[in-house]
Design a protein around this motif. Structure first.
Motif, mmCIF file in Angstrom:
data_model
loop_
_atom_site.group_PDB
_atom_site.id
_atom_site.type_symbol
_atom_site.label_atom_id
_atom_site.label_comp_id
_atom_site.label_asym_id
_atom_site.label_seq_id
_atom_site.Cartn_x
_atom_site.Cartn_y
_atom_site.Cartn_z
ATOM 1 N N ASP A 1 77.595 -3.196 4.074
ATOM 2 C CA ASP A 1 78.727 -2.664 4.833
ATOM 3 C C ASP A 1 78.271 -1.586 5.808
ATOM 4 O O ASP A 1 78.042 -0.444 5.432
ATOM 5 C CB ASP A 1 79.772 -2.113 3.862
ATOM 6 N N THR A 2 78.176 -1.937 7.086
ATOM 7 C CA THR A 2 77.680 -0.992 8.083
ATOM 8 C C THR A 2 78.757 -0.021 8.548
ATOM 9 O O THR A 2 78.449 1.070 9.018
ATOM 10 C CB THR A 2 77.118 -1.743 9.317
ATOM 11 N N LYS A 3 80.032 -0.404 8.438
ATOM 12 C CA LYS A 3 81.115 0.457 8.898
ATOM 13 C C LYS A 3 81.644 1.378 7.798
ATOM 14 O O LYS A 3 82.408 2.290 8.080
ATOM 15 C CB LYS A 3 82.257 -0.404 9.456
ATOM 16 N N ASP B 1 83.727 0.567 5.471
ATOM 17 C CA ASP B 1 85.143 0.312 5.205
ATOM 18 C C ASP B 1 85.383 -0.521 3.946
ATOM 19 O O ASP B 1 86.512 -0.916 3.661
ATOM 20 C CB ASP B 1 85.811 -0.357 6.412
ATOM 21 N N GLY B 2 84.315 -0.803 3.198
ATOM 22 C CA GLY B 2 84.460 -1.534 1.948
ATOM 23 C C GLY B 2 84.639 -3.022 2.111
ATOM 24 O O GLY B 2 85.045 -3.697 1.172
ATOM 25 N N THR B 3 84.361 -3.534 3.303
ATOM 26 C CA THR B 3 84.462 -4.971 3.527
ATOM 27 C C THR B 3 83.126 -5.517 3.996
ATOM 28 O O THR B 3 82.273 -4.778 4.483
ATOM 29 C CB THR B 3 85.538 -5.315 4.582
ATOM 30 N N LEU B 4 82.972 -6.819 3.868
ATOM 31 C CA LEU B 4 81.744 -7.488 4.277
ATOM 32 C C LEU B 4 82.087 -8.492 5.373
ATOM 33 O O LEU B 4 82.976 -9.328 5.188
ATOM 34 C CB LEU B 4 81.126 -8.202 3.073
ATOM 35 N N THR B 5 81.405 -8.381 6.490
ATOM 36 C CA THR B 5 81.628 -9.310 7.600
ATOM 37 C C THR B 5 80.324 -10.026 7.929
ATOM 38 O O THR B 5 79.246 -9.614 7.489
ATOM 39 C CB THR B 5 82.105 -8.564 8.857
ATOM 40 N N THR B 6 80.442 -11.067 8.733
ATOM 41 C CA THR B 6 79.256 -11.780 9.189
ATOM 42 C C THR B 6 78.358 -10.837 9.986
ATOM 43 O O THR B 6 77.132 -10.893 9.867
ATOM 44 C CB THR B 6 79.661 -12.996 10.050
ATOM 45 N N ILE C 1 76.257 -8.798 7.629
ATOM 46 C CA ILE C 1 75.154 -9.578 7.064
ATOM 47 C C ILE C 1 74.042 -9.747 8.088
ATOM 48 O O ILE C 1 72.866 -9.532 7.787
ATOM 49 C CB ILE C 1 75.666 -10.951 6.557
ATOM 50 N N THR C 2 74.422 -10.107 9.315
ATOM 51 C CA THR C 2 73.433 -10.293 10.376
ATOM 52 C C THR C 2 72.701 -8.988 10.663
ATOM 53 O O THR C 2 71.473 -8.979 10.846
ATOM 54 C CB THR C 2 74.110 -10.826 11.652
#
Length: 153
Positions: free
Chosen positions: A101-103, A105-110, A113-114
């Motif tokens: 999680d780079t932001k 915010d507790g979520t995982l996005t593509t 991952i990239t």
């Protein structure tokens, strides 16, 4: 209560805790012991260095007792296994999210991952040529990176 009696009670509780999770890996047992010690230390800190049996009992098995109460006073192997599995996978999921999680915010996005993949690739591409060569992999890298053979996947 004498110190030797307190120690004996602690060891009995430890044996009970370890015995109820005999099927778990050694690592899980070690983590349980660490957790028990942390809970006892916190309880003792909150009580000026001593605790009663009731305080000890609350510190040791509050979640387990709640699970029993939530299931009508009885807990089956299946119910306990489901709860333990859920807790284990939730801990794993939290670690994965925290790692990617780079932001924050507790979520995982593509994109998360990239971004992580790019960082790892850059670390491995020691000569910065845009390619990872076998010589750039850590020693024993095929074991550490999940592959079972010398081919890169």
């Amino acid at each position: 209560m004498r110190k030797s009696t307190k120690l004996a009670l602690a060891f009995v509780a430890l044996a009970g805790a370890v015995g109820t999770t005999a099927y778990a890996e050694n690592n899980a047992s070690a983590k349980m012991r660490e957790g028990m010690v942390l809970r006892l230390n916190k309880a003792m800190k909150d009580q000026d260095g001593t605790i009663t049996f009731d305080q000890f009992s609350d510190a040791m098995n509050a979640r387990l007792k709640k699970m029993v109460a939530d299931n009508g006073g009885k807990l089956t192997v299946a119910q306990l296994a489901d709860a333990l599995e859920k807790a284990r996978f939730e801990r794993m999921a939290k670690r994965i999210i925290a790692r990617y999680d780079t932001k924050g915010d507790g979520t995982l996005t593509t994109a998360d991952i990239t971004g992580r993949e790019k960082k790892v690739f850059a670390m491995l591409d020691r000569n910065n040529d845009g390619k990872i060569e076998k010589s750039e992999l850590p020693k024993g890298g095929h074991r550490k990176w999940g592959g079972g053979n010398d081919s890169m996947q």
